[in-house]
Design a protein around this motif. Structure first.
Motif, short mmCIF file in Angstrom:
data_model
loop_
_atom_site.label_atom_id
_atom_site.label_comp_id
_atom_site.label_asym_id
_atom_site.label_seq_id
_atom_site.Cartn_x
_atom_site.Cartn_y
_atom_site.Cartn_z
N VAL A 1 0.84 -1.20 0.00
CA VAL A 1 0.00 0.00 0.00
C VAL A 1 0.87 1.24 0.00
CG1 VAL A 1 -1.96 -1.14 1.10
CG2 VAL A 1 -0.22 -0.06 2.53
N ASP A 2 0.30 2.32 -0.51
CA ASP A 2 1.04 3.57 -0.66
C ASP A 2 1.04 4.42 0.59
OD1 ASP A 2 1.84 3.15 -3.31
OD2 ASP A 2 -0.04 3.95 -4.11
N VAL A 3 0.13 4.16 1.52
CA VAL A 3 -0.01 4.95 2.75
C VAL A 3 0.10 4.01 3.94
CG1 VAL A 3 -1.52 6.45 4.09
CG2 VAL A 3 -1.47 6.65 1.59
N ASP A 4 0.87 4.40 4.93
CA ASP A 4 0.94 3.60 6.15
C ASP A 4 -0.40 3.69 6.87
OD1 ASP A 4 1.40 2.61 8.79
OD2 ASP A 4 3.54 3.03 8.56
N PRO A 5 -1.08 2.56 7.12
CA PRO A 5 -2.39 2.62 7.78
C PRO A 5 -2.37 3.33 9.12
CG PRO A 5 -2.04 0.44 6.83
CD PRO A 5 -0.74 1.18 6.70
N LEU A 6 -1.24 3.31 9.82
CA LEU A 6 -1.16 4.01 11.10
C LEU A 6 -1.24 5.52 10.94
CD1 LEU A 6 1.55 1.98 13.06
CD2 LEU A 6 -0.94 1.74 13.13
N ASP A 7 -0.92 6.01 9.76
CA ASP A 7 -0.96 7.45 9.49
C ASP A 7 -2.25 7.88 8.80
OD1 ASP A 7 1.62 7.64 10.51
OD2 ASP A 7 2.54 7.31 8.54
N ALA A 8 -3.18 6.94 8.59
CA ALA A 8 -4.36 7.22 7.78
C ALA A 8 -5.57 7.54 8.66
CB ALA A 8 -4.67 6.01 6.90
N ASP A 9 -6.35 8.55 8.26
CA ASP A 9 -7.64 8.77 8.91
C ASP A 9 -8.67 7.82 8.29
OD1 ASP A 9 -8.30 9.85 6.42
OD2 ASP A 9 -8.24 11.93 7.12
N ALA A 10 -9.90 7.88 8.77
CA ALA A 10 -10.91 6.92 8.31
C ALA A 10 -11.17 7.04 6.82
CB ALA A 10 -12.21 7.12 9.10
N ASP A 11 -11.22 8.26 6.30
CA ASP A 11 -11.47 8.42 4.86
C ASP A 11 -10.33 7.82 4.04
OD1 ASP A 11 -13.90 9.68 5.23
OD2 ASP A 11 -13.06 11.71 5.14
N THR A 12 -9.10 8.01 4.49
CA THR A 12 -7.96 7.44 3.76
C THR A 12 -7.96 5.93 3.85
OG1 THR A 12 -6.68 9.44 4.25
CG2 THR A 12 -5.44 7.49 3.53
N LEU A 13 -8.34 5.38 5.02
CA LEU A 13 -8.44 3.93 5.13
C LEU A 13 -9.45 3.37 4.14
CD1 LEU A 13 -8.36 3.36 9.00
CD2 LEU A 13 -6.64 2.59 7.35
#
Length: 495
Positions: free
Chosen positions: A464-476
Motif C-alpha cells: 500500500v502507498d499509505v501507512d495505515p497508522l498514518d491514515a484517517d478513516a477516509d484514507t483507510l
C-alpha cells in the motif's frame, strides 16, 4: 501484467504498518528471507529485484464471508441501495424496466427495516405487470416479487409477494439463472476487482453446490484470490462420500481452491426482524415471530455439527440475535469441535468469554455496524451496547475475522477496517465508540489473524502507498493499493 518470476526480492519496503525498511525474498510461493535493509551483507537476493520505494508491505487481506456469485451478479443488476421507500423502489423499476421480453428483471439492495410503507406485489404490478420482477433485499434474507414472477416460481397465491428466509432462497433457486459460463466470467472479473483492493483470499458462502462450482471454475480460469468453498447441509452427505474435509485441495489448482466450512443457520437477520432474540422486537410483542425465528432446532443443529465434525468438516454457524448466538455456542460446547460463528451481531454478556474458551472464531462484518446502526437503534432499542461488540469480543480473547457478506456490503476489506476503527461512515459521531478497534487489531482481523510477515509463510502480500497508522478513516476507506501478490504471483499492480 508481466509474467511472475519464481524468485523475487522486494527491496526498500516497510515491514508492516509502522515497520522498518527491509528486504523480502519470495521463492516458489513462499517467503524465504526477511532482513533489515541496513544489513548490506545479508544474502537474500535472488532472481529479480524490485524497489518498492518505502511503501508498506502487509499480510494479504481476506474477506472471510462472501457470496461470490451473488456479489458478481449484483454488479450487473438494478441497484436499489439507498431507496427510501417501497414506492421509490417501484418508481425505479418503472424507470429501468426496459423491454418486456419475458426475461426476469433482477434488482438488489433494498432495506425495508425503516420504511414507512411495506413491499407488496401490487406496487410492482402497477408499474410492470407483464415482465417478471425479482428484487433481493440487501441482507439476502428476503425477495420481493411481482405477480408475474410469483406465477413463474409457482407462488401465484402468495398474498404479498415479499418472501423471507428459507423460502426466499428456494424461490431464488427456482428462477431462471444466467448461463454458468456467464456467471463464471462475472466471478473471474469480481476476483480481479477484489485483488485490486488487496484481497488474497475469500471464504465463499454462496448457496448451492459451491465446491463443485469451484472445481469447474478452476478448470476454466486461475482465480486471482484463494477460495475456501463452503458446503451446505444438502451437500454434506455427498462431501462425506467423497472424503472431502475442510482445507482439502480441490479443482485444477488445488493450492488456490479448497474445501471450506459447513454453513448452518440458527436464525434470520436484523433488517427482516427475523434474528432470534431474547427480547421481542418493538411493536411485535405478543405476535408469532416477536422474538425472530429459529431456522434450525438446537437438537438438529448439534446433530449436523457432530456429523460434519466427525468427518473433518468444520461448522460455520450463522447467528445474529443474542438468543441465536447462545444456541450456537451451546451447540459447539456439546459437540466440542472447532468452528466459526458468522455475524455474532447481538451478544449476551455471559457469552462473550465463551468464544475464546471454546476456540470459536467470530466471523464479523464491521460495515454492517455502520450500515445498520439506525435499524439496530429502532429494533434493538435499549440493547445496542451489546451489538457489533467487537472490542468486547477482542478483550474477552476471541479471534475475529473480518468479512463483507458481499453483496450485503462491498467486497472491500478497507471499508471493514475503516468501519471497525471509526464506528461511523458518515458525518455523525461514532456509534458506540467504546467498541472501536485499533488499526493494528483491525488489520489482523482483516488478514485472518496474520499479524506479521514471517519466513516460511505463503507469499500472500499487499503493498500500500499509505501507512495505515498514518491514515484517517477516509484514507483507510480509499486506501491506495499499489500491488497484491497471492501464492507468489502478482494478481494486481504494475508488475
Amino acid at each position: 501484467m508481466a509474467d511472475n518470476p519464481s524468485s523475487l526480492t522486494l527491496t526498500r519496503v516497510r515491514l508492516g504498518a509502522g515497520g522498518p525498511l527491509v528486504r523480502v525474498r519470495v521463492a516458489d510461493g513462499r517467503i524465504t528471507h526477511v532482513v533489515p535493509e541496513s544489513d548490506a551483507g545479508a544474502e537474500v537476493d535472488g532472481g529479480r529485484r524490485l524497489d518498492l520505494e518505502g511503501r508498506v508491505l502487509l499480510p494479504g487481506l481476506w474477506d472471510a464471508h462472501v457470496h461470490l456469485a451473488e456479489w458478481a451478479s449484483a454488479r450487473h443488476r438494478l441497484d436499489l441501495a439507498g431507496t427510501p421507500s417501497a414506492r421509490a423502489v417501484a418508481d425505479l423499476v418503472r424507470e429501468r424496466a426496459g423491454a418486456a421480453d419475458g426475461s426476469v428483471l433482477h434488482g438488489y439492495g433494498f432495506r425495508d427495516g425503516l420504511w414507512a410503507d411495506a413491499p407488496h406485489k401490487a406496487l410492482l404490478d402497477a408499474v410492470l405487470p407483464d415482465r417478471p420482477v425479482a428484487l433481493v433485499s440487501a441482507d439476502l434474507h428476503a425477495v420481493w416479487l411481482n405477480s408475474a414472477c410469483l406465477a413463474l416460481v409457482g407462488k401465484g397465491e402468495h398474498p404479498t409477494g415479499l418472501i423471507r428466509e428459507h423460502e426466499a432462497h428456494e424461490v431464488l433457486s427456482a428462477l431462471p439463472a444466467a448461463p454458468a459460463d456467464v456467471v463464471d466470467g462475472w466471478i473471474e472479473e469480481a476476483c480481479r476487482a477484489a485483488a485490486a483492493r488487496g484481497v488474497t483470499g475469500v471464504i465463499d458462502f454462496q448457496f448451492g453446490d459451491t465446491v463443485v462450482d469451484w472445481e469447474r471454475r478452476s478448470a476454466r480460469f486461475r482465480p486471482a484470490v484463494r477460495v475456501s468453498a463452503a458446503v451446505y447441509p444438502s451437500r454434506l452427505d455427498a462431501a462425506i462420500e467423497r472424503g472431502l474435509r475442510t482445507g482439502d485441495e480441490v479443482g485444477a489448482d488445488g493450492s488456490l481452491v479448497r474445501v471450506g466450512p459447513l454453513k448452518l443457520f440458527t436464525d434470520g437477520s436484523l433488517n427482516t426482524r427475523t434474528a432470534l432474540c431474547r427480547d421481542p422486537y418493538p411493536g411485535l410483542e405478543g405476535t408469532d415471530g416477536a422474538h425472530g425465528i429459529e431456522e434450525t432446532a438446537p437438537d438438529e443443529l448439534v446433530r449436523l455439527m457432530r456429523r460434519a465434525a466427525a468427518h473433518g468438516v468444520v461448522p460455520a454457524v450463522h447467528a445474529i440475535g443474542d438468543r441465536a448466538n447462545t444456541v450456537a455456542l451451546d451447540a459447539f460446547e456439546a459437540v466440542r469441535c472447532r468452528g466459526r460463528i458468522e455475524h455474532a451481531q447481538l451478544l449476551s454478556p455471559q457469552d462473550l468469554p465463551r468464544f475464546a474458551r471454546l476456540g470459536i472464531t467470530a466471523g464479523v462484518q464491521p460495515r454492517h455496524a455502520t450500515d445498520d446502526r439506525d435499524v439496530a437503534d429502532r429494533h434493538w432499542a435499549g440493547r445496542t451496547e451489546r451489538a457489533f461488540a467487537y472490542a468486547d469480543l477482542l478483550a474477552a480473547g476471541a479471534r475475529l475475522e473480518f468479512g463483507s457478506d458481499a453483496p450485503v456490503s462491498p467486497l472491500d476489506p478497507w471499508l471493514a477496517i475503516a468501519s471497525a476503527v471509526s464506528r461511523t461512515d458518515d458525518e455523525r459521531p461514532a456509534w458506540h465508540p467504546e467498541q472501536r478497534l485499533s488499526v493494528p487489531d483491525a488489520l489482523v482481523a482483516a488478514a485472518r489473524g496474520r499479524r506479521l510477515i514471517r519466513v516460511g509463510d505463503p507469499a500472500d502480500l499487499v503493498v500500500v502507498d499509505v501507512d495505515p497508522l498514518d491514515a484517517d478513516a477516509d484514507t483507510l476507506r480509499a486506501m491506495p493499493v499499489h500491488a497484491t501478490m497471492t501464492n507468489g504471483r502478482w494478481t494486481h499492480g504494475p508488475y
